[in-house]
Motif scaffolding. Structure first.
Motif, PDB file in Angstrom:
ATOM      1  N   ASN A 258      43.042  52.464  55.470  1.00 51.69           N
ATOM      2  CA  ASN A 258      43.461  52.380  54.071  1.00 51.69           C
ATOM      3  C   ASN A 258      43.055  53.643  53.320  1.00 51.69           C
ATOM      4  OD1 ASN A 258      43.829  51.669  51.320  1.00 51.69           O
ATOM      5  ND2 ASN A 258      43.655  49.502  51.872  1.00 51.69           N
ATOM      6  N   LEU A 259      44.037  54.367  52.786  1.00 49.89           N
ATOM      7  CA  LEU A 259      43.782  55.626  52.082  1.00 49.89           C
ATOM      8  C   LEU A 259      43.885  55.487  50.567  1.00 49.89           C
ATOM      9  CD1 LEU A 259      45.772  58.079  54.405  1.00 49.89           C
ATOM     10  CD2 LEU A 259      43.329  57.560  54.447  1.00 49.89           C
ATOM     11  N   LEU A 260      44.053  54.270  50.074  1.00 50.46           N
ATOM     12  CA  LEU A 260      44.159  54.062  48.630  1.00 50.46           C
ATOM     13  C   LEU A 260      42.781  54.141  47.985  1.00 50.46           C
ATOM     14  CD1 LEU A 260      46.698  51.091  48.584  1.00 50.46           C
ATOM     15  CD2 LEU A 260      47.170  53.500  48.110  1.00 50.46           C
ATOM     16  N   LEU A 261      42.713  54.757  46.792  1.00 56.32           N
ATOM     17  CA  LEU A 261      41.437  54.887  46.090  1.00 56.32           C
ATOM     18  C   LEU A 261      40.924  53.557  45.545  1.00 56.32           C
ATOM     19  CD1 LEU A 261      41.502  58.202  44.028  1.00 56.32           C
ATOM     20  CD2 LEU A 261      39.709  57.423  45.571  1.00 56.32           C
ATOM     21  N   LYS A 262      41.806  52.609  45.393  1.00 53.17           N
ATOM     22  CA  LYS A 262      41.420  51.315  44.834  1.00 53.17           C
ATOM     23  C   LYS A 262      40.336  50.670  45.698  1.00 53.17           C
ATOM     24  CE  LYS A 262      43.338  46.772  43.662  1.00 53.17           C
ATOM     25  NZ  LYS A 262      44.559  45.926  43.691  1.00 53.17           N
ATOM     26  N   THR A 263      39.268  50.197  45.040  1.00 56.01           N
ATOM     27  CA  THR A 263      38.172  49.554  45.760  1.00 56.01           C
ATOM     28  C   THR A 263      38.647  48.246  46.377  1.00 56.01           C
ATOM     29  OG1 THR A 263      36.537  50.535  44.288  1.00 56.01           O
ATOM     30  CG2 THR A 263      35.845  48.612  45.547  1.00 56.01           C
ATOM     31  N   LEU A 264      38.311  48.037  47.646  1.00 55.56           N
ATOM     32  CA  LEU A 264      38.733  46.837  48.360  1.00 55.56           C
ATOM     33  C   LEU A 264      37.825  45.663  47.999  1.00 55.56           C
ATOM     34  CD1 LEU A 264      39.315  48.460  51.882  1.00 55.56           C
ATOM     35  CD2 LEU A 264      40.963  48.146  50.026  1.00 55.56           C
ATOM     36  N   PRO A 265      38.273  44.434  48.210  1.00 49.45           N
ATOM     37  CA  PRO A 265      37.426  43.262  47.924  1.00 49.45           C
ATOM     38  C   PRO A 265      36.110  43.334  48.695  1.00 49.45           C
ATOM     39  CG  PRO A 265      39.695  42.582  48.309  1.00 49.45           C
ATOM     40  CD  PRO A 265      39.628  44.036  48.650  1.00 49.45           C
TER      41      PRO A 265
END
Length: 547
Positions: A258-265
């Motif tokens: 996962n390369l998205l900056l959004k913090t994962l759960p």
């Protein structure tokens, strides 16, 4: 190029184009340093002095005084959309030609001596006529002052160079305030247009610093430069392919892909040791580059982003994830599980290569940090060796066909071959066995010349579960002989058969004494009669068959 007389410039027409040897009004001459055959005048005229020179046919030729024709170097100023010129001349020493600026030569010889190779100083022309190289029209200025002079006269990029400016580090620390851009330029040696470009957000830094108008109200975001960024990718496709393209949700891929900056759960972050200002790692195994500046010669801003992971395979089943980091001119390779254990479970000596992280997750890429353990590599290898013990059974071969081939296939009874070719475990008629010297309980030798490896012992990763007759080998030489080998971890040296036979069944002697040789007087290697073996010193055995 030639002087542009078509421009109608007065100095070109009256001075630089005047090739008469008669002096102009008030004209003075000086020899040009390092060029003894030339002189320069305070008007900028160059004279080639009278001298004798060698001709190609070996003679001598007299060259008279003459005024040299200067040249013009032309360049284009894109801001003013016009051409500018520099007056130059060519001087020759020992057959090599040197191009020189006439203005710099005049200033050096008639105004002030300076380092001619120091290009931080420029020649400026008081009347702005670059053809007027008279010594009274020249001034030596720094490059920044030349730029400032040009800007003050409306040349170059337009802008407010008189505004008060503040200087900051890229981290946001205040350094100084200057009355105007020119003052900052003069103090620090930074180009005024570069400072103005930073203020106008056309550049990121000037002289490794950030610049703002003094009356500008700063915010934290002002120290995070706007950068052109590519559309954010969600999936690390390369890693996914290297892992065998496991079934995943491409819009919500596993953490390692996962390369998205959004913090994962459930994701939390910790700084990487020794790189705290630049990188963080999450408990999901993701690595993030923070908004940061490099400390290289040219300051570079890196915007926050997730860094791609890679996979290193040692075989089809074993692999580990890692990433490559670059910071301030240095490169780092980070093993993900190793750094995860250090940052989220327990700190240990990262430099100790004897400590390894064992990944107990079913899928090595789907990392649960609770299934990571720190172990000594020695313990791991010991455990692996236990699980890799191989049971060695009897090969079931009953005939040494390799030795038979090397003996040129002698005629024999294949069903009842000579002892040295017989690999069957049955005892031969009148055969009896004795322990092999130094290897009791592991190997035995018979009076027929056969070697048996016994069962029930382990060496390395091998456990010998059944007895085995070892195959004998042939050493082809002037006096060929038979030998055998044991397991390499027992003894790497080959054993000469007749030497061991004599020791075990005829007479014991010092096996380590290499001056003692066994002479084999049997006519054939196939049949060994122990009574035809004799022990002799090497000098006595020189002309006898050995071994």
């Amino acid at each position: 190029m030639k002087l542009p007389i078509e421009l109608g410039d007065k100095y070109i027409n009256t001075v630089l184009s005047n090739f008469s040897l008669e002096n102009l009004s008030g004209e003075k001459w000086k020899w040009i340093e390092d060029f003894e055959n030339y002189a320069i005048s305070n008007y900028g005229r160059i004279k080639s002095l009278e001298r004798w020179v060698a001709t190609p046919n070996g003679g001598m030729q007299k060259l008279s005084d003459r005024i040299l024709k200067p040249q013009a170097f032309r360049y284009f100023n894109k801001y003013l959309n016009t051409h500018f010129y520099n007056v130059r001349c060519n001087l020759c020493v020992e057959g090599k030609i040197y191009g020189k600026s006439v203005a710099r030569l005049v200033y050096y010889h008639f105004v002030e001596k300076f380092d001619m190779d120091d290009l931080s100083f420029r020649m400026s022309f008081k009347d702005d006529n670059r053809f007027n190289v008279h010594f009274s029209n020249l001034e030596k200025l720094t490059a920044n002052k030349v730029r400032s002079k040009a800007l003050n006269k409306g040349r170059g990029k337009k802008g407010n160079y008189q505004q008060t400016v503040s200087q900051y580090t890229v981290e946001g620390d205040f350094v100084a305030t200057y009355e105007n851009i020119y003052a900052a330029s003069e103090s620090l040696g930074i180009s005024p247009p570069h400072i103005l470009a930073v203020i106008n957000r056309k550049r990121t830094t000037a002289g490794k610093f950030r610049w703002f108008a003094k009356d500008y109200t700063l915010t934290k975001e002002d120290f995070i430069p706007e950068t052109k960024s590519k559309p954010e990718k969600a999936l690390n496709i390369r890693l996914w392919k290297r892992l065998g393209q496991p079934p995943i949700d491409e819009n919500n891929p596993p953490a390692c892909m996962n390369l998205l900056l959004k913090t994962l759960p459930g994701e939390s972050w910790q700084p990487l040791p020794n790189l705290e200002q630049y990188f963080e790692i999450s408990n999901k195994g993701r690595v993030k580059r923070l908004n940061s500046w490099t400390q290289n010669r040219n300051k570079t801003f890196w915007k926050e982003h997730i860094i791609s992971l890679f996979v290193h395979r040692s075989d089809s089943e074993k692999y580990f994830l890692y990433t490559k980091l670059s910071c301030n001119g240095k490169s780092y390779t980070i093993a993900i599980t190793r750094m995860l254990y250090y940052c989220f479970i327990e700190k240990f000596d990262l430099k100790n290569r004897n400590l390894v992280i064992v990944n107990g997750n079913d899928s090595q890429w789907d990392i649960d940090i609770l299934k990571l353990s720190l172990q000594s590599i020695n313990d791991i290898l010991t455990e692996r060796n236990k699980t890799k013990i191989r049971k060695i059974l009897n090969s079931k071969k009953v005939f040494n066909d390799s030795l038979w081939e090397k003996l040129n296939r002698p005629r024999i009874n294949m069903k009842n071959p000579p002892a040295i070719l017989d690999l069957s475990l049955r005892d031969l008629p009148d055969e009896y066995w004795k322990p092999l010297p130094g290897f009791g309980g592991k190997y035995v030798i018979s009076n027929k010349g056969r070697i048996k490896r016994l069962s029930g012992w382990t060496v390395g990763t091998h456990f010998y579960e059944e007895d085995q007759i070892l195959s004998l080998c042939l050493k082809k030489a002037e006096s060929p002989y038979l030998y055998f080998r044991l397991h390499a971890k027992e003894d790497i040296n080959p054993k000469v058969l007749t030497r061991i036979l004599y020791f075990c069944f005829v007479e014991e002697f010092d096996l380590n004494n290499r001056t003692l040789r066994i002479v084999n007087e049997n006519e054939s290697l196939l049949d060994i009669d122990l009574s035809k073996l004799s022990l002799r010193f090497i000098t006595n055995a020189f002309n006898k068959k050995e071994k």
